[in-house]
Design a protein around this motif. Structure first.
Motif, mmCIF file in Angstrom:
data_model
loop_
_atom_site.group_PDB
_atom_site.id
_atom_site.type_symbol
_atom_site.label_atom_id
_atom_site.label_comp_id
_atom_site.label_asym_id
_atom_site.label_seq_id
_atom_site.Cartn_x
_atom_site.Cartn_y
_atom_site.Cartn_z
ATOM 1 N N GLY A 84 18.805 -2.940 -55.124
ATOM 2 C CA GLY A 84 17.825 -3.898 -55.643
ATOM 3 C C GLY A 84 18.472 -4.936 -56.538
ATOM 4 O O GLY A 84 18.149 -6.133 -56.462
ATOM 5 N N ILE A 85 19.399 -4.476 -57.349
ATOM 6 C CA ILE A 85 20.075 -5.393 -58.272
ATOM 7 C C ILE A 85 20.992 -6.345 -57.502
ATOM 8 O O ILE A 85 21.067 -7.537 -57.797
ATOM 9 C CB ILE A 85 20.861 -4.572 -59.323
ATOM 10 N N VAL A 86 21.631 -5.799 -56.472
ATOM 11 C CA VAL A 86 22.504 -6.632 -55.638
ATOM 12 C C VAL A 86 21.668 -7.722 -54.945
ATOM 13 O O VAL A 86 22.028 -8.902 -54.944
ATOM 14 C CB VAL A 86 23.251 -5.772 -54.596
ATOM 15 N N GLN A 87 20.518 -7.287 -54.400
ATOM 16 C CA GLN A 87 19.649 -8.218 -53.685
ATOM 17 C C GLN A 87 19.141 -9.318 -54.616
ATOM 18 O O GLN A 87 19.115 -10.492 -54.261
ATOM 19 C CB GLN A 87 18.450 -7.431 -53.142
ATOM 20 N N ARG A 88 18.771 -8.910 -55.831
ATOM 21 C CA ARG A 88 18.257 -9.888 -56.785
ATOM 22 C C ARG A 88 19.353 -10.881 -57.168
ATOM 23 O O ARG A 88 19.126 -12.087 -57.264
ATOM 24 C CB ARG A 88 17.736 -9.173 -58.029
ATOM 25 N N ALA A 89 20.576 -10.376 -57.352
ATOM 26 C CA ALA A 89 21.693 -11.265 -57.689
ATOM 27 C C ALA A 89 21.916 -12.279 -56.580
ATOM 28 O O ALA A 89 22.157 -13.461 -56.827
ATOM 29 C CB ALA A 89 22.963 -10.447 -57.941
ATOM 30 N N ALA A 90 21.817 -11.818 -55.312
ATOM 31 C CA ALA A 90 22.066 -12.698 -54.172
ATOM 32 C C ALA A 90 21.046 -13.827 -54.106
ATOM 33 O O ALA A 90 21.328 -14.908 -53.600
ATOM 34 C CB ALA A 90 22.058 -11.896 -52.875
ATOM 35 N N GLU A 96 20.379 -24.246 -55.245
ATOM 36 C CA GLU A 96 21.539 -25.039 -55.692
ATOM 37 C C GLU A 96 22.845 -24.256 -55.637
ATOM 38 O O GLU A 96 23.892 -24.792 -55.320
ATOM 39 C CB GLU A 96 21.357 -25.521 -57.131
ATOM 40 N N LEU A 97 22.763 -23.005 -56.046
ATOM 41 C CA LEU A 97 23.979 -22.204 -56.167
ATOM 42 C C LEU A 97 23.802 -20.944 -55.337
ATOM 43 O O LEU A 97 22.829 -20.219 -55.517
ATOM 44 C CB LEU A 97 24.198 -21.834 -57.646
ATOM 45 N N TRP A 98 24.733 -20.719 -54.433
ATOM 46 C CA TRP A 98 24.659 -19.499 -53.642
ATOM 47 C C TRP A 98 25.519 -18.433 -54.283
ATOM 48 O O TRP A 98 26.729 -18.582 -54.416
ATOM 49 C CB TRP A 98 25.085 -19.768 -52.192
ATOM 50 N N VAL A 99 24.833 -17.365 -54.660
ATOM 51 C CA VAL A 99 25.519 -16.258 -55.337
ATOM 52 C C VAL A 99 25.835 -15.174 -54.308
ATOM 53 O O VAL A 99 24.933 -14.673 -53.635
ATOM 54 C CB VAL A 99 24.636 -15.670 -56.463
ATOM 55 N N HIS A 100 27.105 -14.855 -54.189
ATOM 56 C CA HIS A 100 27.523 -13.783 -53.280
ATOM 57 C C HIS A 100 27.947 -12.596 -54.128
ATOM 58 O O HIS A 100 29.020 -12.626 -54.739
ATOM 59 C CB HIS A 100 28.668 -14.264 -52.385
ATOM 60 N N PRO A 101 27.116 -11.576 -54.186
ATOM 61 C CA PRO A 101 27.419 -10.471 -55.094
ATOM 62 C C PRO A 101 28.647 -9.684 -54.654
ATOM 63 O O PRO A 101 28.852 -9.440 -53.458
ATOM 64 C CB PRO A 101 26.169 -9.589 -55.027
ATOM 65 N N ILE A 102 29.439 -9.316 -55.630
ATOM 66 C CA ILE A 102 30.536 -8.374 -55.411
ATOM 67 C C ILE A 102 30.081 -7.096 -56.103
ATOM 68 O O ILE A 102 29.906 -7.072 -57.316
ATOM 69 C CB ILE A 102 31.844 -8.902 -56.035
ATOM 70 N N ALA A 103 29.833 -6.063 -55.317
ATOM 71 C CA ALA A 103 29.219 -4.854 -55.882
ATOM 72 C C ALA A 103 30.275 -3.950 -56.524
ATOM 73 O O ALA A 103 31.475 -4.076 -56.275
ATOM 74 C CB ALA A 103 28.466 -4.105 -54.794
ATOM 75 N N ALA A 104 29.790 -3.034 -57.330
ATOM 76 C CA ALA A 104 30.677 -2.059 -57.969
ATOM 77 C C ALA A 104 31.224 -1.100 -56.925
ATOM 78 O O ALA A 104 30.490 -0.599 -56.083
ATOM 79 C CB ALA A 104 29.910 -1.291 -59.038
#
Lengths: 400, 329
Positions: A84-90, A96-104
């Motif tokens: 859920g946190i990864v999805q929210r970060a993405a 404007e800004l595309w966030v590509h999460p790098i997970a733990a």
């Protein structure tokens, strides 16, 4: 919308440099077409920057810096170790800004138990990382690498042997000795890199060292690449421009992780950037306010706000003839895009229209007080530089 | 000698002799400025020995001793120095637990500043903390020890002791032995003694030797016996309790075997070599009692005595501008 960018000095990391026009249809670059003409008056047109391994989603700073996509480190609050946190970060930066999460890579980034990498990948994670720390336990690291390979994810590593760096805030040498600061030997980096290269070779994992800053470690990576190990590495501008002398007077804006190195290591890093050993030039953007920086040096938090100075400092490396302009955009856009598995970073037809228009000669002075970032902790405060982002486009839409 | 003999305007060229607002370290001081501080302290040493009544030049001056790290001797020394000059001395002992990190340090500095203190003496466990506070307050700041960085008044009192006992610091072979890595006393002494042209040798096991220490103009030894040959002064450092077992040295008895100053070992130094220690001593660890108590060789009590004189000189000099002393405005 369709656009024609005319009279442009077009720099593509794969296609080289040419003068002419670039066509955009809707959200993609196309080979030919018509549409609204935008005369760039000879200014630089290049792929927008993909900033691999930042610590904050600081939209204003990234827009000012010509950065359209970021690889966000898992060291957030809460840690990126839950789908859920990864999805929210993405989702948090669009459009404007595309966030590509790098997970733990390990639960809670504690370096002990495997994290749910496959689930994170489904949730939008583009890679996994050890976070700000090294994984000291070799058994854990071997399992992390094997599992990341199974999931098809690159492992992004912070490479400092924690047995040597525990408690240290500087690199061993005359400056740290004179200042009376706890310091670790530069070899802490080479030791960590050597172990992780051996594990990568054995497990077949793809690994990326987020920052490599010493001659010894860069030499190991150079040789590993020659042997065909799937390794890449990055660096940030401070380690190319500054050395440990710059922490004299206890300047906490120059407190970084890894710490600033010797002048010899700085020279080796510039050489490695030129010869292709280093693949990625990134900002490591990590804004820290006065509550974390206006402290005695050893009590302050490491990190610098680098997003809006990345391009100008990169162009300085072109002027210093460390790298060519095409190679600069390979370091800033194409290579980090490839490591994150993104279909971006070049100007080939069919690619997303993520573009920057740059006046490469426009002079300005870096000022901590005038930054767009959420905090102005730059070690380059007062430095005159050249190169300004005039426009930033994401997917055929002008952001700035 | 009467108190009026201390009128600096009559003897000195005013603030040119010491153009610094704070004393945060020995680094940044010119040799003649160090000599000036020693000359001034020498006069106070004589006045103190002569048991002259308190001087009143700091009447109405508020001196705050803000100690963020525990101290008994240095705090007492600064307190006595201030009181002998007539200052209103306030001690603020801030336990490291209550005011630890964060904005609190700057907040505390701003609070002290708002109270219109005239001089602040600071000790803090972080290197550079005193410099940070000095940059935020309006009054002179005196460093009473910051982390592993500097302890300038200790170096000045040591240089004064050497000068009194050996005639000069110039050309003296000074051996500093012990935990150099974690020692602000060692760093300040290296800076002061090399500035005054002493030959400085430093001795420590490699686990306690700071990297690249030779860049500070000293010769590094791990063999104490070799370093002691021909020494004029042997300065022992205190071994902190928390470093005595395991991580840096195997045990205190092994440390004593290799780095303890015993009468036999001292015999390698010059016959009249001076023995010094900043205190408090670990008798039987870094120094044998018979050496520490040696009536002719040990200067340890004189160091404490000179500490008061040096701190009187520093407090006087740093407040001259605020007091409007002629030539210092």
């Amino acid at each position: 919308m369709n656009y024609r960018f005319t009279n442009a000095r077009i720099v593509c990391p794969e296609g080289g440099e040419r003068t002419g026009s670039l066509h955009v249809s809707d959200d993609a670059i196309v080979a030919d077409g018509d549409g609204e003409a935008i005369d760039l008056g000879g200014k630089l047109l290049a792929p927008a920057i993909v900033d691999l391994g930042v610590f904050a989603t600081d939209k204003a700073a990234f827009a000012k810096g010509g950065i359209a996509r970021i690889g966000l480190m898992p060291d957030q609050s809460p840690v990126l170790d839950d789908p859920g946190i990864v999805q929210r970060a993405a989702a948090m930066g669009k459009p404007e800004l595309w966030v590509h999460p790098i997970a733990a890579a390990t639960k809670g980034l504690d370096g002990l138990d495997l994290a749910e990498m496959a689930i994170f990948a489904e949730a939008g994670a583009r890679a996994v990382a050890t976070g700000r720390r090294w994984i000291a336990d070799s058994g854990v690291m071997r399992r992390v690498m094997g599992y990341a390979r199974d999931c098809g994810l690159t492992l992004i590593i912070h490479a400092e042997d924690s047995g040597l760096t525990n408690g240290a805030v500087a690199t061993e040498g005359e400056t740290a000795t004179r200042l009376g600061l706890p310091a670790a030997p530069a070899i802490a980096e080479a030791l960590a890199v050597a172990r992780d290269l051996a594990l990568a070779e054995e497990t077949g994992a793809a690994i990326h060292f987020r920052q490599v800053t010493t001659a010894g470690a860069l030499d190991l990576i150079r040789r590993a690449k020659a042997r065909g190990i799937a390794v890449t590495c990055g660096i940030t501008p401070p380690h190319l421009y500054l050395s440990d002398i710059d922490i004299s007077d206890y300047r906490t804006f120059a407190r970084l992780s890894p710490p600033l190195r010797s002048e010899a290591d700085r020279q080796a890093a510039r050489e490695a950037l030129g010869d292709g050993t280093i693949d990625v030039l990134c900002s490591g953007h990590d804004p820290r306010g006065p509550e974390e920086k206006r402290l005695p040096f050893a009590d302050s938090a490491p990190g610098s706000a680098g997003a809006e100075t990345l391009l100008a400092l990169g162009l300085g490396l072109v002027r210093d003839e460390v790298v060519s302009i095409e190679r600069l955009f390979a370091l800033l856009s194409a290579n980090p895009g490839r490591i994150l598995g993104l279909d971006t970073g070049t100007l080939r037809p069919g690619k997303p229209a993520d573009l920057i228009m740059v006046d490469p000669d426009s002079p300005w002075r870096i000022s901590a007080d005038a930054m767009a970032a959420s905090a102005g902790n730059t070690p380059f405060d007062g430095l005159p530089v050249q190169g300004k982002v005039l426009q930033l486009w994401k997917g055929g839409v002008r952001i700035r | 000698m009467s108190a009026s003999d201390h009128n600096p305007g009559a003897v000195l060229n005013g603030s040119e002799a010491f153009p610094h607002r704070h004393l945060t370290g020995i680094a940044g001081l010119q040799p003649h400025e160090i000599t000036f501080l020693l000359d001034e302290a020498e006069r106070w040493a004589q006045a103190n020995r002569a048991r002259q009544p308190s001087d009143h030049r700091l009447d109405g001056i508020t001196q705050i001793n803000a100690f963020f790290e525990n101290s008994t001797r240095t705090l007492l020394s600064f307190e006595i120095a201030g009181k002998r000059l007539g200052a209103d001395v306030v001690n603020m002992a801030v336990a490291q637990s209550s005011v630890k990190k964060g904005e609190t340090l700057i907040d505390t500095a701003m609070t002290l500043n708002a109270m219109r203190s005239d001089v602040i003496v600071i000790r803090h466990s972080s290197s550079g903390a005193v410099q940070l506070i000095a940059s935020k307050v309006d009054c002179p700041v005196l460093n009473a020890g910051d982390g592993w960085h500097e302890h300038p008044t200790q170096a000045l009192l040591d240089a004064l002791t050497i000068r009194r006992r050996r005639g000069s610091v110039h050309g003296q072979r000074v051996v500093i032995c012990g935990d150099l890595m974690h020692s602000r006393v060692a760093r300040s002494n290296i800076l002061a003694l090399t500035a005054l042209s002493a030959e400085v040798r430093v001795v420590a096991p490699s686990t306690l030797m700071p990297p690249a220490i030779e860049a500070m103009g000293v010769t590094a030894f791990s063999d104490f016996d070799a370093a002691l040959e021909g020494a004029d002064v042997v300065m022992m450092l205190r071994l902190q309790n928390e470093r005595m077992s395991g991580a840096f040295i195997p045990s205190t008895r092994e440390y004593h075997l290799r780095y303890g100053l015993t009468p036999e070992r001292l015999a390698r130094a010059k016959e009249d070599a001076l023995v010094m220690h900043p205190g408090p001593m670990n008798r039987g660890v870094e120094i044998a009692s018979s050496v520490a108590d040696h009536p002719e060789r040990s200067a340890i009590n004189e160091q404490v005595e000179m500490g008061v004189a040096v701190r009187m000189a520093c407090l006087d000099i740093l407040t001259r501008k605020a007091r409007g002393v002629e030539g210092w405005a």
